[in-house]
Design an enzyme around this catalytic site. Structure first.
Site, PDB file in Angstrom:
ATOM      1  N   LYS A 127      -8.504  11.759  -8.449  1.00  0.00           N
ATOM      2  CA  LYS A 127      -9.178  10.600  -9.040  1.00  0.00           C
ATOM      3  C   LYS A 127      -9.974  11.016 -10.280  1.00  0.00           C
ATOM      4  O   LYS A 127      -9.955  10.326 -11.297  1.00  0.00           O
ATOM      5  CB  LYS A 127     -10.080   9.936  -7.992  1.00  0.00           C
ATOM      6  N   GLN A 167     -15.528   8.435  -0.353  1.00  0.00           N
ATOM      7  CA  GLN A 167     -14.220   8.890   0.163  1.00  0.00           C
ATOM      8  C   GLN A 167     -14.222   8.848   1.698  1.00  0.00           C
ATOM      9  O   GLN A 167     -15.081   9.450   2.337  1.00  0.00           O
ATOM     10  CB  GLN A 167     -13.935  10.314  -0.347  1.00  0.00           C
ATOM     11  N   ASP A 217     -13.481   0.222  -4.696  1.00  0.00           N
ATOM     12  CA  ASP A 217     -12.478   0.400  -3.640  1.00  0.00           C
ATOM     13  C   ASP A 217     -12.180  -0.938  -2.952  1.00  0.00           C
ATOM     14  O   ASP A 217     -11.197  -1.059  -2.221  1.00  0.00           O
ATOM     15  CB  ASP A 217     -13.002   1.398  -2.593  1.00  0.00           C
TER      16      ASP A 217
END
Ligand code: NDP
Length: 291
Positions: A54, A98, A121
């Site tokens: 990322k 994450q 997200d």
């Protein structure tokens, strides 16, 4: 008949170029450089790889990225405090925690703390709730489902009225992808581990989205001739002839399915590359929202 391949790698590459151009234009016009912060708690090797990918992708399109690493012994309060600091930082437009978090930490509580304007997200309960409601729009849509629909629209610009079958109902893929299809006015069937006669249900699908995590489960004779098949699954299967001793396969038996489907995504090189491109797009959007 051999299906057309839907090349996620090439489509994601084009999208990244567009994003880079938009980031460059922002910077030229004196606006803030978009910024993404990742929060990695613990040392899960797969998570470390994803986070590195990322950051690399951000760098390539000119997005600033900030890597926050916390020990796996971090407390709930410490992780939430860090997220709150990032919420308050004007250089950070997107925050990505994450997952999975180490055991003992409450993921839902952590996700709840992320400001919805920075929830790139798309997993904040408010964004998911809005996705499920008619007439409401989420600020961000989860990246893998968004990437799946982006690919689908390249070959089915008008999804309305089509029979879509989604295999899987997880929070991160199956359910949000089904909600997106409903928003596109498809008639949607969601299948899961208790579904009866799975092959019979799948055979009704003009559009099949497979996200079950079972290697090559969907066979060629499950597929309606000419259907569009989006395979989200990424599964490792042993392969002594491969350098690493394994290879990646999807949830669909590609060799069989390509003889029946109209269009199919390969694994790897289908949905996977779209996920990160969508994250970059969401981060750019978060920066625009903050202008
Ligand atoms: P989960 O394990 O969270 O969910 C799997 C879903 O499939 C569940 O709803 C489960 O049903 C259903 N299921 C499992 N076995 C069967 C079966 N035999 N028949 C019917 N339904 C079944 O997985 P995820 O949603 O997280 O991931 C799915 C796949 O997508 C994985 O291969 C994962 O690696 C991949 N993935 C790929 C990404 C990408 O970027 N390309 C990103 C994220 C995931 P039930 O609810 O009843 O248990």
């Amino acid at each position: 008949m051999t299906a057309e391949f839907l090349d996620g790698k090439a489509i994601a590459e084009d999208l990244r170029k567009e994003i880079k151009q938009e980031v460059d234009e922002r910077i030229k016009s004196g606006k803030r450089v978009p910024g993404l912060a990742t929060v990695l708690v613990g040392e899960n090797p797969a998570s470390q790889v994803y986070v590195r990918m990322k950051h690399k992708a951000c760098q390539e399109v000119g997005i600033n990225s900030y890597a926050i690493e916390m020990p796996k012994t971090s407390t709930q309060e410490e992780v939430e405090k860090k997220v709150k600091e990032l919420n308050a930082d004007p250089n950070v437009h997107g925050i990505l925690v994450q997952l999975p978090l180490p055991s003992g930490l409450d993921e839902e509580k952590v996700l709840n703390v992320i400001s919805i304007e920075k929830d790139v997200d798309g997993f904040h309960p408010l964004n998911i709730g809005r996705l499920a409601q008619k007439g409401r729009d989420p600020l961000f849509v989860p990246c893998t489902p968004a990437g799946s629909i982006y690919l689908l629209k390249k070959v089915v610009p008008k999804i309305e009225g089509k029979n879509a079958v989604v295999l899987g109902r997880s929070n991160i893929v199956g359910m949000p992808v089904a909600l997106l299809l409903v928003r596109e006015n498809a008639t949607v069937t969601i299948c899961h581990s208790r579904t009866k006669d799975l092959p019979g249900v799948v055979r009704q699908a003009d559009i099949l989205i497979a996200a079950v995590g079972r290697p090559e489960m969907v066979k060629g004779d499950w597929i309606k001739p000419g259907a569009v098949v989006i395979d989200v699954g990424v599964n490792r299967v042993e392969d002594p002839s491969a350098k690493r001793g394994y290879r990646l396969v999807g949830d669909v038996d590609f060799e069989e399915a390509k003889e029946v489907a109209g269009v199919i995504t390969p694994v790897p090189g289908g949905v996977g590359p779209m996920t990160i491109a969508m994250l970059l797009q969401n981060t750019l959007r978060a920066a625009e929202l903050a202008d």
